[in-house]
Write an enzyme that holds these catalytic residues in place. Sequence first.
Site, PDB file in Angstrom:
ATOM      1  CD  GLU A 116      -9.527  16.099   8.370  1.00 19.61           C
ATOM      2  OE1 GLU A 116      -8.629  16.948   8.540  1.00 19.61           O
ATOM      3  OE2 GLU A 116     -10.625  16.156   8.962  1.00 19.61           O
TER       4      GLU A 116
ATOM      5  CG  ASP B 165     -16.872  20.424  12.187  1.00 22.51           C
ATOM      6  OD1 ASP B 165     -16.197  19.447  12.549  1.00 22.51           O
ATOM      7  OD2 ASP B 165     -16.844  20.874  11.021  1.00 22.51           O
TER       8      ASP B 165
ATOM      9  CG  HIS C  89     -14.441  14.818   7.011  1.00 22.17           C
ATOM     10  ND1 HIS C  89     -13.200  15.292   6.709  1.00 22.17           N
ATOM     11  CD2 HIS C  89     -15.079  15.840   7.650  1.00 22.17           C
ATOM     12  CE1 HIS C  89     -13.067  16.528   7.146  1.00 22.17           C
ATOM     13  NE2 HIS C  89     -14.196  16.870   7.734  1.00 22.17           N
TER      14      HIS C  89
ATOM     15  CE  LYS D 171     -15.752  18.828   4.474  1.00 19.49           C
ATOM     16  NZ  LYS D 171     -15.488  20.065   5.168  1.00 19.49           N
TER      17      LYS D 171
ATOM     18  CG  ASP E 173     -11.976  19.149  13.208  1.00 18.92           C
ATOM     19  OD1 ASP E 173     -12.202  20.330  13.543  1.00 18.92           O
ATOM     20  OD2 ASP E 173     -11.870  18.794  12.023  1.00 18.92           O
TER      21      ASP E 173
ATOM     22  CG  ASP F 111     -17.764  18.064   8.405  1.00 17.20           C
ATOM     23  OD1 ASP F 111     -17.710  17.579   9.551  1.00 17.20           O
ATOM     24  OD2 ASP F 111     -16.784  18.586   7.844  1.00 17.20           O
TER      25      ASP F 111
ATOM     26  CG  HIS G 121      -9.700  15.701  12.772  1.00 16.59           C
ATOM     27  ND1 HIS G 121      -9.615  16.624  11.766  1.00 16.59           N
ATOM     28  CD2 HIS G 121      -8.507  15.731  13.435  1.00 16.59           C
ATOM     29  CE1 HIS G 121      -8.405  17.187  11.805  1.00 16.59           C
ATOM     30  NE2 HIS G 121      -7.725  16.662  12.791  1.00 16.59           N
TER      31      HIS G 121
ATOM     32  CD1 TRP H 277      -9.815  18.006   4.672  1.00 10.65           C
ATOM     33  CD2 TRP H 277      -9.787  20.161   5.284  1.00 10.65           C
ATOM     34  NE1 TRP H 277     -10.941  18.611   4.156  1.00 10.65           N
ATOM     35  CE2 TRP H 277     -10.950  19.934   4.505  1.00 10.65           C
ATOM     36  CE3 TRP H 277      -9.538  21.444   5.779  1.00 10.65           C
ATOM     37  CZ2 TRP H 277     -11.871  20.938   4.226  1.00 10.65           C
ATOM     38  CZ3 TRP H 277     -10.455  22.454   5.495  1.00 10.65           C
ATOM     39  CH2 TRP H 277     -11.614  22.186   4.735  1.00 10.65           C
TER      40      TRP H 277
ATOM     41  CG  ASP I  32     -13.588  15.232  10.640  1.00  4.45           C
ATOM     42  OD1 ASP I  32     -14.780  15.014  10.914  1.00  4.45           O
ATOM     43  OD2 ASP I  32     -13.044  16.332  10.851  1.00  4.45           O
TER      44      ASP I  32
END
Length: 417
Positions: free
Chosen positions: A225, A295, A261, A227, A325, A293, A285, A186, A258
Amino acid sequence: MNEKQIHEAYAIAKERYAALGIDTEQVIHQLESFHLSLHCWQADDVSGFEPSGESLSGGIQSTGNYPGKARNIEELRQDILTAMKLIPGNHRLNLHEIYGEFNGKFVDRDQCSVDLFKGWMQWAREHNIKLDFNSTSFSHPKSGSLTLSNPNDEIRAFWVEHTARCRAIANAIGEYQQDPCMMNLWIHDGSKDLTVDRLLYRTLLKDSLDKIFTTHYAWEKTSLESKVFGIGLEAMTCGSNDFYTAYAAKNNMMITLDTGHFHPTESVADKVSSLLLFVPELMLHVSRPIRWDSDHVTIMDDSTLELFQEIVRAKAMDRVHYGLDYFDGSINRIGAYVIGARAAQRCMTRALLEPISTIHNYEISDRGFQKLAFLEEEKSLPWAAVYDEFCARQNKPIGLEFIPEIEKYEQQVTALR
Ligand code: RNT
Ligand code: ZN
């Protein structure tokens, strides 16, 4: 609930599912071999151990200042092992290049080698943990907004070298553990404001990837990955979903999904069956985006559950690697690991317990209301009793029993940091 009650509840659940044609024993067996790849970076808010100690950059952010973050490898390893003790099953650990054993020595990213990870490999073997890997192009003076797609030849070559070396490291790890090591790629490359020559940056990124992938490795698998945007990189992301999907399909490579993303109303679950027709495997992820995003810690929300259901429905359990993630620095970090990992397992438990062949039959014979009735009913079937039984058989905390364990570790270890 005592252990006897857990088994009794399970016995009832077992019968209930058997009536729907589901073998809960088989599901428990599947859960035993359902390996998550625990991300090492929740323990220290994505800081890593480079002696230069650059602060986190590259369009990502960890917020929160909860005391006790891991300050060195020993603390990080201790935290990870503590979290793993509270999660049933056997799990992998996902490392980033900046988590090498630098021992205070400056090794720039274009000089990294497997030496930095020998200690990790031995430690992982000792604890029966398989490792995965990530190249790290953020948090570095040369990362700016562009790494592999940088028009400056020197900077681009620097990151090509880094990423190629990370593949070699992952391959060495994979060979050592006799199990392929996933190498996640990524990069944050993009721009904050309007960009007129998107083609230029994407052409450069493609060229860099072509250089990175000239070598074939037996024990490494790179996963790409994408995004949608990063903080401070809102206008354009070079490695968009279209870019990597096309690149991966053309070159028979893996894609990382992810869950933070994509556009907020886009279904990540819906991508599984499309992508798996064209790429060999997927890496996840699993994260929880709130408004962006962000997380946040993974929980059992609809989107995560649907993602796991889609994987099971597509009979693709073995073609997916289950990375987590997220990085929340605002709560106890061990607790964050345990909640997120167990939530992913609970989603998988529900996905595996779905009476899918019955539902499928309704769908194919156009009996829509019956199908919908089943999909509604399965929400309240006693899936939790099956997960609890799995925990009990693994000698792992049942229900909320992990809370006092984490509190004890906090008092004795993390609060003293
Ligand atoms: C960032 C990506 C990436 C990172 C880790 C630390 O948006 O999700 O996977 O979170 O590499
Ligand atoms: Zn990610």
